[in-house]
Structure formats: C-alpha cells, structure tokens
Design an enzyme around this catalytic site. Structure first.
Site, short mmCIF file in Angstrom:
data_model
loop_
_atom_site.label_atom_id
_atom_site.label_comp_id
_atom_site.label_asym_id
_atom_site.label_seq_id
_atom_site.Cartn_x
_atom_site.Cartn_y
_atom_site.Cartn_z
N ILE A 53 0.91 -1.14 0.00
CA ILE A 53 0.00 0.00 0.00
C ILE A 53 0.95 1.20 0.00
CG2 ILE A 53 -1.78 1.28 1.23
CD1 ILE A 53 -2.77 -1.35 2.42
N PRO A 54 1.17 1.79 -1.18
CA PRO A 54 2.32 2.68 -1.39
C PRO A 54 2.18 4.10 -0.84
CG PRO A 54 1.06 2.51 -3.40
CD PRO A 54 0.41 1.58 -2.41
N CYS A 55 2.16 4.22 0.47
CA CYS A 55 2.07 5.55 1.09
C CYS A 55 3.32 6.39 0.83
CB CYS A 55 1.79 5.42 2.58
SG CYS A 55 2.95 4.40 3.48
N HIS A 56 4.42 5.73 0.45
CA HIS A 56 5.65 6.47 0.15
C HIS A 56 5.50 7.33 -1.11
CE1 HIS A 56 6.00 2.72 -2.17
NE2 HIS A 56 6.75 3.41 -3.01
#
Length: 161
Positions: A123-126
């Site tokens: 889950i690419p919060c970056h």
C-alpha cells in the site's frame, strides 16, 4: 497470526498475516535477533508477500497481487484503498488525495490515515509527497521514502550531493 521477516536493502521488515491476508508489513529499527524468527509454517498470503517484496527490491516487480487485510477505521480503509491506485513510479500529494476523497478539508485526516498505513510499499504511502514536491513524513523514515521513490523512478541518476 504468523510473522515473517525480510531483510531489504533499506532495513528489516516485519510482516504479519494469516490465511485472510497480509495484515502488516512494517520496517523495524532493531537488528533482528535469533530470538525473533519467522514462523515455521507461513500462510500463502505471507509467502506471497515475502516473494513479491523480494522481487520488488530486486527491481523485478511493479505491482502486487496479495490478499490484504489491514485493520483500521472506515476512513483509513478508504485512504489506504486510494493509495493503492497510485501507479508505480508516480506520486500524488496529500491535497490531491483529500480532493479525491471528496472533501479538500480532510487533508489532515488523510495525511494521518496515510501515516497509519500498516502495509508499507504494497500500500504505497511512500508515493505521497507535499504539494510543493517536498518529501514529507514517512513512518519508515524519510531516508527510506527517498530510497523507495528513487528505486521506482524511471530516470536513474546518481546522487548530486
């Protein structure tokens, strides 16, 4: 709930999950000791997460297909679902996320939910940055966020400083 550990180029990750899916994938600051080991038998979602994250770090994977089971509020789930829509090597801002959620005023709540994302990278919060293009908070540390964004960048260049 089973636990597995992955040594990545930017530190150890602790993954937790069961047959329903991956519950968490977080960076851990402490060196993994012999007391903390991967569970003997891992459910399929955890095996897939280890394999796919390894492929990601090797530069051989851009998308993940792992059953996910993050635990959070209804709003957090909406934010985490929206994060999964950000394509590999692209970024968005907290303001754009709030707008997509239907209310520009929820920017702080969206940023807070982003910071509570329990499944790093997948889950690419970056991929969420400041509206001015700056690197903003990342639970795993800004040095990791910078590395992840450079790892996903279609343009490879050396460090300037």
């Amino acid at each position: 709930m089973k636990t597995a550990f992955l040594k990545s180029p930017i530190g150890w990750m602790e993954l937790k999950g069961d047959v329903s899916g991956l519950v968490s994938a977080i960076f851990v600051e402490d060196e993994i000791s012999s007391r903390t080991t991967t569970s003997e038998t891992l459910p399929e979602p955890l095996q897939k997460a280890l394999q796919q994250l390894t492929e990601y770090f090797e530069g051989n994977r851009k998308d993940f297909n792992i059953p996910l089971n993050p635990q959070g509020t209804e709003f957090q789930q909406k934010v985490w679902s929206q994060l999964q829509e950000i394509p590999f090597s692209k970024t968005t801002s907290y303001q754009k996320m709030a707008n997509a959620l239907g209310d520009p005023k929820v920017i702080r709540a969206a940023a807070s939910a982003n910071g509570k994302n329990p499944i790093s990278i997948i889950i690419p919060c970056h991929r969420v940055i400041g509206s001015d293009g700056s690197l903003t908070g990342y639970a795993g540390g800004l040095h990791r966020k910078k590395w992840l964004l450079q790892h996903e960048s279609p343009v490879k260049q050396g460090e300037l400083f």
